[in-house]
Write a protein that holds these residues in place. Structure first.
Motif, PDB file in Angstrom:
ATOM      1  N   LYS A 264     -24.982 -15.173  68.014  1.00  0.00           N
ATOM      2  CA  LYS A 264     -26.186 -14.969  68.817  1.00  0.00           C
ATOM      3  C   LYS A 264     -26.278 -13.528  69.305  1.00  0.00           C
ATOM      4  N   VAL A 265     -25.147 -12.992  69.726  1.00  0.00           N
ATOM      5  CA  VAL A 265     -25.116 -11.604  70.196  1.00  0.00           C
ATOM      6  C   VAL A 265     -25.469 -10.655  69.060  1.00  0.00           C
ATOM      7  N   ALA A 266     -24.912 -10.908  67.871  1.00  0.00           N
ATOM      8  CA  ALA A 266     -25.195 -10.052  66.724  1.00  0.00           C
ATOM      9  C   ALA A 266     -26.676 -10.078  66.367  1.00  0.00           C
ATOM     10  N   ARG A 267     -27.266 -11.253  66.381  1.00  0.00           N
ATOM     11  CA  ARG A 267     -28.689 -11.369  66.056  1.00  0.00           C
ATOM     12  C   ARG A 267     -29.544 -10.653  67.105  1.00  0.00           C
ATOM     13  N   ALA A 268     -29.156 -10.779  68.360  1.00  0.00           N
ATOM     14  CA  ALA A 268     -29.906 -10.101  69.426  1.00  0.00           C
ATOM     15  C   ALA A 268     -29.829  -8.584  69.276  1.00  0.00           C
ATOM     16  N   GLN A 269     -28.664  -8.088  68.893  1.00  0.00           N
ATOM     17  CA  GLN A 269     -28.526  -6.640  68.703  1.00  0.00           C
ATOM     18  C   GLN A 269     -29.361  -6.153  67.531  1.00  0.00           C
ATOM     19  N   LEU A 270     -29.441  -6.966  66.472  1.00  0.00           N
ATOM     20  CA  LEU A 270     -30.258  -6.592  65.328  1.00  0.00           C
ATOM     21  C   LEU A 270     -31.734  -6.549  65.697  1.00  0.00           C
TER      22      LEU A 270
ATOM     23  N   ALA B  93     -22.765 -15.278  58.320  1.00  0.00           N
ATOM     24  CA  ALA B  93     -22.343 -14.985  59.691  1.00  0.00           C
ATOM     25  C   ALA B  93     -21.170 -14.005  59.691  1.00  0.00           C
ATOM     26  N   ASN B  94     -20.212 -14.210  58.785  1.00  0.00           N
ATOM     27  CA  ASN B  94     -19.088 -13.277  58.682  1.00  0.00           C
ATOM     28  C   ASN B  94     -19.578 -11.860  58.407  1.00  0.00           C
ATOM     29  N   LEU B  95     -20.561 -11.747  57.505  1.00  0.00           N
ATOM     30  CA  LEU B  95     -21.087 -10.428  57.167  1.00  0.00           C
ATOM     31  C   LEU B  95     -21.786  -9.796  58.363  1.00  0.00           C
ATOM     32  N   MET B  96     -22.492 -10.609  59.140  1.00  0.00           N
ATOM     33  CA  MET B  96     -23.175 -10.073  60.318  1.00  0.00           C
ATOM     34  C   MET B  96     -22.177  -9.593  61.360  1.00  0.00           C
ATOM     35  N   TYR B  97     -21.067 -10.339  61.541  1.00  0.00           N
ATOM     36  CA  TYR B  97     -20.029  -9.882  62.475  1.00  0.00           C
ATOM     37  C   TYR B  97     -19.524  -8.500  62.054  1.00  0.00           C
ATOM     38  N   ALA B  98     -19.300  -8.340  60.751  1.00  0.00           N
ATOM     39  CA  ALA B  98     -18.763  -7.070  60.246  1.00  0.00           C
ATOM     40  C   ALA B  98     -19.772  -5.942  60.419  1.00  0.00           C
ATOM     41  N   GLN B  99     -21.019  -6.219  60.104  1.00  0.00           N
ATOM     42  CA  GLN B  99     -22.035  -5.172  60.149  1.00  0.00           C
ATOM     43  C   GLN B  99     -22.391  -4.756  61.571  1.00  0.00           C
ATOM     44  N   VAL B 100     -22.483  -5.741  62.470  1.00  0.00           N
ATOM     45  CA  VAL B 100     -22.969  -5.458  63.829  1.00  0.00           C
ATOM     46  C   VAL B 100     -21.810  -5.238  64.802  1.00  0.00           C
ATOM     47  N   GLN B 101     -20.985  -6.262  65.030  1.00  0.00           N
ATOM     48  CA  GLN B 101     -19.920  -6.120  66.033  1.00  0.00           C
ATOM     49  C   GLN B 101     -18.817  -5.148  65.624  1.00  0.00           C
TER      50      GLN B 101
END
Length: 266
Positions: free
Chosen positions: A256-262, A193-201
């Motif tokens: 959830k927002v990060a996953r939706a953007q992906l 999850a931390n990695l997804m925050y960094a990559q997306v948000q």
């Protein structure tokens, strides 16, 4: 010699990714550091005008002024009786790594005895229950540092003077007691999850690893590994959190927002 205004001869470090504007103000960071710590270095002035350093335990009043319990036999008390000008250095002891990279705060003001400490006595003893043994000794008294200036240092290249009004007018972050547990949980159990925050948000699409290093009412702070080197990233919450209980839902909503953007990008 003129005072330098930049570290490293003006060699700028990489910009903070994401939304750096969501960081708490230095006044808020100062109030939160004072609330979280319990021990400080107290500097008073000797009769000859030299600074004299000592270690004290403290608790803060509602305005962030530190309250200490000190003996008339102590040198710092003798000094304060002669000259009430004093300062206190408070350091974030929870951080690892280079001590010079830790947050620290110097409070400058005037130290005065409290003839009737009232509920501040209870507040101090709640923070330092061992002091109940000597709190009523006749040579011990409660003193308060009335803050007039603050110098906050958040690490290399992050420093500012905070006015007394700005300091008193700011609040303690509501997540300060829960932050360490949240950070540990996210790093131990939710590194993905931390990695997804960094990559997306935060927009660091090539990030290979992300470690949460901070959380407050306004957002998350991450230390991110990228092929070009380490970066810091800031991911804000949509709205400031009212209390620590709201943190879990807010962190999940960000994911959830990060996953939706992906999904939209794929």
């Amino acid at each position: 010699m003129t005072r330098p205004t930049e570290h490293g001869g003006g060699e700028a470090g990489p910009l903070i990714a994401g939304d750096p504007s969501s960081f708490p103000t230095d006044a808020e960071l100062s109030r939160t550091l004072v609330a979280a710590a319990k021990v400080a270095s107290l500097a008073t002035l000797t009769a000859d005008g030299f600074p004299y350093g000592s270690v004290v335990s403290y608790a803060a009043d509602d305005a962030g002024n530190p309250v200490v319990l000190i003996s008339e036999m102590a040198e710092h008390t003798v000094n304060a009786r002669g000259d009430d000008r004093a300062s206190m250095l408070i350091v974030d002891s929870a951080s690892d790594g280079d001590p010079l990279g830790r947050a620290r705060l110097t409070l400058v003001g005037r130290l005065g005895v409290l003839d009737d400490p009232g509920e501040l006595r209870d507040r101090y003893l709640e923070a330092h229950p061992y002091a109940a043994y000597y709190a009523d000794f006749t040579d011990f008294s409660f003193w308060r540092l009335e803050v007039e200036q603050c110098r906050y240092v958040g690490g290399f290249g992050h420093m500012s003077w905070v006015t007394a009004d700005g300091y008193r007018g700011s609040g303690v972050d509501p997540l300060w007691q829960a932050a360490a547990g949240i950070i540990e949980h996210m790093n131990d159990d939710h590194a993905d999850a931390n990695l997804m925050y960094a990559q997306v948000q935060a927009g660091l699409g090539d990030a290979t690893e992300a470690t949460m290093v901070g959380i407050d009412r306004y957002g998350l702070t991450l230390r991110v590994a990228t092929p070009a080197g380490p970066r810091m990233a800031r991911v804000p919450f949509p709205a400031a959190l009212p209390d620590a209980e709201a943190a879990q839902a807010a962190v999940i909503d960000l994911l959830k927002v990060a996953r939706a953007q992906l999904q939209q990008q794929s």
